[in-house]
Design a protein around this motif. Structure first.
Motif, short mmCIF file in Angstrom:
data_model
loop_
_atom_site.label_atom_id
_atom_site.label_comp_id
_atom_site.label_asym_id
_atom_site.label_seq_id
_atom_site.Cartn_x
_atom_site.Cartn_y
_atom_site.Cartn_z
N ALA A 194 0.83 -1.20 0.00
CA ALA A 194 0.00 0.00 0.00
C ALA A 194 0.86 1.26 0.00
CB ALA A 194 -0.92 0.01 1.22
N GLY A 195 2.15 1.09 0.27
CA GLY A 195 3.08 2.21 0.21
C GLY A 195 2.93 3.19 1.34
N GLN A 196 2.42 2.72 2.48
CA GLN A 196 2.15 3.64 3.58
C GLN A 196 3.18 3.56 4.71
OE1 GLN A 196 -2.48 4.23 3.92
NE2 GLN A 196 -2.00 2.08 4.32
N CYS A 197 3.86 2.45 4.82
CA CYS A 197 4.74 2.22 5.96
C CYS A 197 6.17 2.00 5.48
CB CYS A 197 4.28 0.99 6.75
SG CYS A 197 2.56 1.08 7.29
N GLY A 198 7.09 2.76 6.08
CA GLY A 198 8.49 2.72 5.67
C GLY A 198 9.10 1.33 5.56
N PRO A 199 8.96 0.50 6.61
CA PRO A 199 9.58 -0.84 6.52
C PRO A 199 9.05 -1.66 5.35
CG PRO A 199 9.06 -0.31 8.79
CD PRO A 199 8.46 0.78 7.95
N CYS A 200 7.77 -1.54 5.03
CA CYS A 200 7.19 -2.31 3.92
C CYS A 200 7.62 -1.74 2.57
CB CYS A 200 5.66 -2.31 4.04
SG CYS A 200 4.80 -3.26 2.78
N VAL A 201 7.50 -0.43 2.44
CA VAL A 201 7.85 0.24 1.19
C VAL A 201 9.29 -0.03 0.80
CG1 VAL A 201 8.24 2.53 0.16
CG2 VAL A 201 6.17 2.08 1.45
N ASN A 202 10.17 -0.03 1.80
CA ASN A 202 11.59 -0.26 1.54
C ASN A 202 11.96 -1.73 1.58
OD1 ASN A 202 13.10 2.52 1.56
ND2 ASN A 202 11.50 2.65 3.11
N GLY A 203 11.41 -2.43 2.56
CA GLY A 203 11.82 -3.81 2.81
C GLY A 203 11.33 -4.80 1.78
N LEU A 204 10.08 -4.66 1.34
CA LEU A 204 9.55 -5.67 0.41
C LEU A 204 10.25 -5.65 -0.94
CD1 LEU A 204 7.64 -6.66 2.53
CD2 LEU A 204 5.73 -6.37 0.97
#
Lengths: 66, 448
Positions: free
Chosen positions: B350-360
């Protein structure tokens, strides 16, 4: 307050929290906070409150569930 | 695929007697034949003839039935339905609650909900009526994947049911965007509130504050269909299939080397009979993925002897989820398949959370590196580090599910990964096996 929590949607990785409360907040390799699960003792409480107040996006908050 | 034959019961269903004489409970399959039925399923007349009219239940009765039956949600989380009904009813204030039937089925490997909506929409709508009455809903919604023919058919059916007085609550049909996270309950609440289908931070959970801030009951469409049968035939009937701890039947989507099929299966059925294969070490199946794109890979050795259900799956680190079982053909590379899925999952953040946006994307890059030949020596360590960094640090469970898939792949395909490091891939079939959607999101509108 006993613990802190970060709303990852509000968080933009400014990093004020890690600077003001390094005992409980570290930054990952992308600049986002990793908040320790350890409780905050009384002597640390004012620093924790300052970190919460300093967050520009109001992402850091006391954890109401604990 | 047939269910265990229910024991004949002499006792009447626990629901009050319906206004028309009810036919005996369907033996098997319970949810009806899922093949050879025209879109829209049997019409309303046929539905009423086959299942009889829906009983009117008293306050709290649906919850009691669900509790006695041990019904848990069929959307993947497996949460006890009676507890969810009670939570929403308990959170109600000033009479405002919302009920949403979740038919978004955003998991690409799952086809059960779209099949159910196509062939048994009346059971789903019946379930919505039951739930709406139980929690005194002011708004009732059916949230479905975007399909103009399906949506048009459902709206026409709703009109017919309202016109004939079958439905006390008019159901609104709302479309979900084709996003992996569109069916996540807080994203659903956001979309049904008129916004984008983006997950929200919790607490509050949707049962406390969901659509337009009201306590919201979200139930998978199959759970609603199960409730519609439960209300008619009772909890003893429901429990006559399945296991004592995991009663009833569930819809599964089984991918075997030659086809993909939606089947209704009793919990406790051996996986081998679902797959139609004995899961031998050098047989046609190389590995089994349980749970879809956020699921767990199992080696054939681990999968052999397992029955469908969490009783057998949880000790192996897997979960029955929404019933997706994929048998990876032996000649297909599991590392390559996992890399394809993880790239999709990264793009669907969803591009809302830093760890997900960068980590995935980092994790996707790492998996792709392992899928290619001769990755950097640090590739696997990087992957594990990133996995540890993202799990639990998003607003929703997208990072967690992705990490689950990756960790299980690293374990189950360890030998293949070593082969790749030495410059070899053992695959004899390099064509893609798992269907991974194209058309990835680029703009806000893609989430509406």
């Amino acid at each position: 307050m006993m613990r802190l929590t970060v709303n990852p949607i509000r968080c933009d990785g400014h990093g004020a929290c890690a600077e003001l409360l390094p005992e409980r907040v570290a930054l990952d390799e992308w600049g986002y906070p990793i908040v320790s699960d350890a409780p905050i003792p009384d002597r640390m409480a004012s620093h924790a409150r300052r970190a919460v107040a300093a967050c520009p996006t109001l992402a850091l908050a006391p954890d109401a569930d604990r | 695929m047939t269910l265990a034959t229910p024991r004949p019961t002499a006792t009447a269903p626990t629901a009050p007697a319906p206004t028309t004489a009810s036919p005996p409970p369907p033996p098997a399959p319970r949810l009806g034949h899922l093949v050879g039925v025209l879109p829209g399923g049997p019409g309303l007349d046929d539905h009423l003839r086959h299942y009889s009219t829906l009983p009117q239940l008293g306050p709290g009765e649906l919850g009691r039935l669900a509790a006695d039956a041990g019904l848990v949600g069929r959307g993947g989380a497996g949460f006890p339905t009676a507890r969810k009904l009670a939570a929403v009813a308990g959170a109600r204030r000033a009479g405002r609650t919302v009920v949403v039937g979740n038919g978004a089925e955003s998991e690409p490997a799952s086809g059960k909900d779209r099949t159910l909506l196509r062939v048994r929409p009346n059971l789903v709508l019946d379930g919505l009526q039951l739930a709406a009455t139980e929690v005194s809903a002011g708004r009732v919604v059916l949230y479905v994947h975007r399909d103009p023919i399906l949506v048009g058919g459902l709206r026409a059916l709703v009109d017919q049911r309202v016109r004939l007085g079958v439905d006390a609550h008019r159901v609104e049909v709302v479309e979900a965007p084709p996003r992996f996270l569109a069916g996540e309950e807080s994203a659903l609440a956001s979309r049904v509130s008129g916004g984008l289908a983006l997950p929200r931070f919790t607490p509050p959970r949707v049962f406390q504050s969901g659509v337009d801030g009201a306590p919201t009951l979200v139930q998978n469409v199959e759970t609603l269909a199960q409730l519609a049968l439960l209300a008619r035939f009772g909890s003893q009937w429901f429990r006559s299939a399945g296991l004592a701890d995991e009663p009833g039947s569930m819809l599964t989507t089984v991918h075997s080397p030659d086809r993909r099929r939606v089947q209704e299966v009793a919990l406790g059925t051996p996986l081998t009979s679902l797959l139609g294969d004995p899961l031998l070490p050098d047989g046609p199946i190389g590995a089994v993925l349980v749970g879809g794109f956020h699921g767990t890979w199992l080696s054939t050795a681990d999968a052999v002897g397992l029955r469908l259900g969490n009783t057998d799956l949880r000790p192996r680190g897997a979960s029955v989820g929404a019933g997706v079982i994929v048998a990876l053909p032996a000649g297909v590379c599991g590392v390559v398949e996992t890399a394809r899925v993880v790239s999709y999952l990264a793009a669907e953040s969803a591009g809302q959370c830093g760890p997900c946006v960068n980590g995935l994307p980092a994790i996707a890059g790492g998996m792709t590196e392992l899928a290619d030949l001769r990755p950097r020596p640090q590739a696997r360590d990087d992957l594990l580090r990133w996995a540890g960094l993202v799990a639990g640090r998003g607003a929703c469970h997208h990072p967690d599910g992705t990490v689950r898939l990756v960790r299980s792949a690293l374990q189950v395909f360890a030998q293949e990964i070593e082969q790749h490091a030495a410059g070899r891939c053992t695959a004899t079939d390099t064509s893609a096996f798992l269907q991974v959607p194209t058309g990835l999101p680029t703009r806000d509108e893609d989430w509406s």
